[in-house]
Design a protein around this motif. Structure first.
Motif, mmCIF file in Angstrom:
data_model
loop_
_atom_site.group_PDB
_atom_site.id
_atom_site.type_symbol
_atom_site.label_atom_id
_atom_site.label_comp_id
_atom_site.label_asym_id
_atom_site.label_seq_id
_atom_site.Cartn_x
_atom_site.Cartn_y
_atom_site.Cartn_z
ATOM 1 N N GLN A 163 -32.815 77.344 -179.283
ATOM 2 C CA GLN A 163 -32.765 75.991 -178.733
ATOM 3 C C GLN A 163 -31.351 75.645 -178.266
ATOM 4 N N ARG A 164 -30.362 76.067 -179.097
ATOM 5 C CA ARG A 164 -28.971 75.792 -178.701
ATOM 6 C C ARG A 164 -28.615 76.549 -177.426
ATOM 7 N N ARG A 165 -29.088 77.799 -177.335
ATOM 8 C CA ARG A 165 -28.772 78.598 -176.148
ATOM 9 C C ARG A 165 -29.373 77.954 -174.905
ATOM 10 N N ARG A 166 -30.603 77.486 -175.034
ATOM 11 C CA ARG A 166 -31.236 76.849 -173.877
ATOM 12 C C ARG A 166 -30.455 75.602 -173.493
ATOM 13 N N SER A 167 -30.020 74.842 -174.494
ATOM 14 C CA SER A 167 -29.265 73.625 -174.195
ATOM 15 C C SER A 167 -27.965 73.963 -173.481
ATOM 16 N N GLN A 168 -27.282 75.041 -173.903
ATOM 17 C CA GLN A 168 -26.030 75.400 -173.243
ATOM 18 C C GLN A 168 -26.273 75.773 -171.794
ATOM 19 N N ARG A 169 -27.361 76.542 -171.552
ATOM 20 C CA ARG A 169 -27.627 76.919 -170.164
ATOM 21 C C ARG A 169 -27.960 75.703 -169.350
ATOM 22 N N ARG A 170 -28.775 74.838 -169.856
ATOM 23 C CA ARG A 170 -29.095 73.648 -169.076
ATOM 24 C C ARG A 170 -27.833 72.852 -168.828
ATOM 25 N N SER A 171 -26.962 72.788 -169.821
ATOM 26 C CA SER A 171 -25.725 72.041 -169.655
ATOM 27 C C SER A 171 -24.918 72.617 -168.488
ATOM 28 N N ARG A 172 -24.880 73.939 -168.384
ATOM 29 C CA ARG A 172 -24.134 74.567 -167.303
ATOM 30 C C ARG A 172 -24.774 74.233 -165.964
ATOM 31 N N GLU A 173 -26.095 74.282 -165.947
ATOM 32 C CA GLU A 173 -26.799 73.956 -164.709
ATOM 33 C C GLU A 173 -26.592 72.492 -164.351
ATOM 34 N N ASP A 174 -26.663 71.641 -165.361
ATOM 35 C CA ASP A 174 -26.452 70.226 -165.098
ATOM 36 C C ASP A 174 -25.039 69.980 -164.590
ATOM 37 N N ALA A 175 -24.096 70.715 -165.157
ATOM 38 C CA ALA A 175 -22.718 70.572 -164.700
ATOM 39 C C ALA A 175 -22.625 70.934 -163.227
ATOM 40 N N GLY A 176 -23.296 72.027 -162.858
ATOM 41 C CA GLY A 176 -23.301 72.443 -161.459
ATOM 42 C C GLY A 176 -23.930 71.380 -160.575
ATOM 43 N N ARG A 177 -25.032 70.838 -161.029
ATOM 44 C CA ARG A 177 -25.710 69.799 -160.227
ATOM 45 C C ARG A 177 -24.836 68.559 -160.108
ATOM 46 N N ALA A 178 -24.192 68.188 -161.209
ATOM 47 C CA ALA A 178 -23.341 67.004 -161.174
ATOM 48 C C ALA A 178 -22.167 67.220 -160.228
ATOM 49 N N ALA A 179 -21.607 68.418 -160.276
ATOM 50 C CA ALA A 179 -20.476 68.704 -159.393
ATOM 51 C C ALA A 179 -20.923 68.670 -157.939
ATOM 52 N N THR A 180 -22.067 69.250 -157.661
ATOM 53 C CA THR A 180 -22.586 69.256 -156.296
ATOM 54 C C THR A 180 -22.858 67.840 -155.808
ATOM 55 N N ALA A 181 -23.422 67.035 -156.698
ATOM 56 C CA ALA A 181 -23.707 65.649 -156.322
ATOM 57 C C ALA A 181 -22.423 64.910 -156.005
ATOM 58 N N ARG A 182 -21.395 65.144 -156.795
ATOM 59 C CA ARG A 182 -20.094 64.499 -156.559
ATOM 60 C C ARG A 182 -19.525 64.950 -155.220
ATOM 61 N N ALA A 183 -19.701 66.222 -154.894
ATOM 62 C CA ALA A 183 -19.209 66.740 -153.622
ATOM 63 C C ALA A 183 -19.867 66.006 -152.459
ATOM 64 N N GLU A 184 -21.184 65.778 -152.578
ATOM 65 C CA GLU A 184 -21.883 65.076 -151.508
ATOM 66 C C GLU A 184 -21.370 63.649 -151.366
ATOM 67 N N GLU A 185 -21.074 63.018 -152.507
ATOM 68 C CA GLU A 185 -20.569 61.648 -152.456
ATOM 69 C C GLU A 185 -19.198 61.604 -151.792
ATOM 70 N N ILE A 186 -18.348 62.564 -152.165
ATOM 71 C CA ILE A 186 -17.011 62.614 -151.566
ATOM 72 C C ILE A 186 -17.107 62.863 -150.074
ATOM 73 N N HIS A 187 -17.947 63.810 -149.689
ATOM 74 C CA HIS A 187 -18.105 64.125 -148.275
ATOM 75 C C HIS A 187 -18.612 62.900 -147.516
ATOM 76 N N ALA A 188 -19.571 62.205 -148.092
ATOM 77 C CA ALA A 188 -20.115 61.012 -147.427
ATOM 78 C C ALA A 188 -19.037 59.949 -147.266
ATOM 79 N N ALA A 189 -18.227 59.763 -148.304
ATOM 80 C CA ALA A 189 -17.175 58.749 -148.246
ATOM 81 C C ALA A 189 -16.140 59.104 -147.184
ATOM 82 N N LEU A 190 -15.739 60.364 -147.135
ATOM 83 C CA LEU A 190 -14.745 60.777 -146.148
ATOM 84 C C LEU A 190 -15.337 60.746 -144.743
#
Lengths: 263, 142
Positions: A163-190
């Motif tokens: 369960q912990r391993r699955r949570s860590q992987r999801r956390s990494r994926e979520d981190a990637g998604r969050a970073a990508t989402a932030r990139a889109e926001e920055i690009h839109a703002a610029l």
């Protein structure tokens, strides 16, 4: 202007401007320290210089383009001419190694492509290109992951471990998604502050020397009068926790000179 | 009007035209310059035919090279050392480096070998690793 090319030479074209702009250019040196000349026609001016065919003929060019030392020298010379022109007036830069068999051929080019060049110059008039690369720190984006819905309670240490391993992987994926989402926001703002934008593929993380994810690699065509505000906005993003910003420029708008490069 | 020092960079000199943004005095990186002059700008056929596909590949490769050659080698990325399209001078140096590293590896492993005066190792170990010109590693490995 007399055609100053002769047998064994050709005419190298750096960029196109409006011919009214050229008197302000002054002396510029191009490839192999040759003087940059003007070939004008139909209100347009091509910045050119004479090059040797044993360096820029088809076979020689193919060979030289694979020589990194030659490429660097030539690219820097090309870039210097483009930037010198851009500091004076609107300039539509050409790609490296656009070579014609004499000035008359360049004149014919200006005639045939008059509309395209005129449109390109109007597109970049009074505007500057800025390059923005944004990096995200994976560790910081991995913080505060979305709370995972609790699965059925673990029935043993093995299940708890999985369960912990699955949570860590999801956390990494979520981190990637969050970073990508932030990139889109920055690009839109610029993009709101840009007349046009272009996105490039992210560069290889292993070789940029940057520990983070490159989440945005963009070029922005910004009105000169809005440049300070644009740069300020970029700097603000750079202050964000977990975000690193690399701004390059001002550039003559290489990325926006062609119609199909405008997004 | 134009300062040669600034003309060299990705920045521009404010020549009083319109309201140009102030020049940034940091030199533009070679990677950024090459990306633009090779990959951007107006593309026109010209009279001299240039193989655009080759240029595209070169752009991608150069983006990797100029970023950090040492860092790439650390990672085991060294395709350019076996890339036939790069200049022979670069390749000779890279090949010599590889040979020397191989020798060091062999010595540390404590192998028995005799080393010629000209530095050529004639142990079976060296031959097996293709340490001769007749058996190059295939280009394109990354």
């Amino acid at each position: 202007m007399a055609d100053s090319t002769s047998a064994g030479t050709a005419t190298y074209v750096y960029a196109v401007m409006r011919d009214l702009s050229t008197p302000r250019l002054g002396d510029i040196e191009g490839i192999d320290d040759q003087p940059v000349r003007i070939v004008d026609h139909a209100g347009l001016a091509a910045l050119v210089s004479t090059v040797a065919l044993d360096e820029f003929g088809e076979e020689a060019l193919h060979r030289n383009l694979e020589d990194l030392g030659w490429l660097e020298t030539t690219a820097r010379a090309h870039h210097r001419v483009v930037e010198a022109a851009g500091s004076v007036a609107a300039t539509a830069p050409l790609r490296l190694a656009t070579v014609y068999h004499g000035d008359d051929r360049v004149r014919a080019l200006l005639s045939e492509q008059q509309e395209a060049f005129t449109t390109a110059l109007a597109r970049v008039e009074g505007k500057t290109e800025w390059g923005v690369k944004v990096y995200a720190d994976p560790e910081i984006f991995a913080e505060d992951p979305a709370p995972e819905p609790s699965a059925s309670s673990a029935s043993g240490p093995g299940a708890a471990y999985l369960q912990r391993r699955r949570s860590q992987r999801r956390s990494r994926e979520d981190a990637g998604r969050a970073a990508t989402a932030r990139a889109e926001e920055i690009h839109a703002a610029l993009s709101e502050q840009a007349a046009a934008t272009r996105r490039h593929p992210p560069q290889d993380q292993r070789l940029t020397g940057h520990a983070g994810w490159m989440i945005l690699n963009g070029a922005y065509l910004v009105d000169d009068e809005a440049a300070a505000e644009f740069r300020g906005r970029v700097a603000e993003f750079g202050e964000e926790r977990g975000i690193d910003v690399d701004l390059t420029g001002p550039w003559v708008p290489y990325s926006f000179a062609s119609p199909d490069q405008e997004s | 009007m134009t300062d040669p020092g600034i003309a060299r960079t990705g920045g521009r000199h404010p020549a009083g035209y319109g309201s140009r943004p102030a020049a940034r005095n940091e030199p533009a990186s070679l990677a950024d310059i090459l990306e633009r002059v090779l990959d951007k700008g107006i593309v026109i056929a010209g009279d001299i035919r240039v193989n655009l596909l080759d240029i595209e590949l070169l752009t991608i490769k150069l983006r990797l090279i100029v970023a950090s050659v040492d860092k790439a080698r650390e990672m085991g990325i060294d395709w350019w050392e076996h890339d036939p399209t790069l200049s022979s001078q670069d390749r000779d140096l890279a090949e010599e480096n590889r040979r020397l590293r191989q020798r060091i590896g062999d010595m540390e492993a404590g192998r028995q070998e005799s080393i010629d005066a000209d530095g050529q190792s004639n142990s079976r170990g060296a031959d097996r690793h293709g340490d001769v010109a007749e058996a190059p590693r295939s280009a394109g490995e990354e």
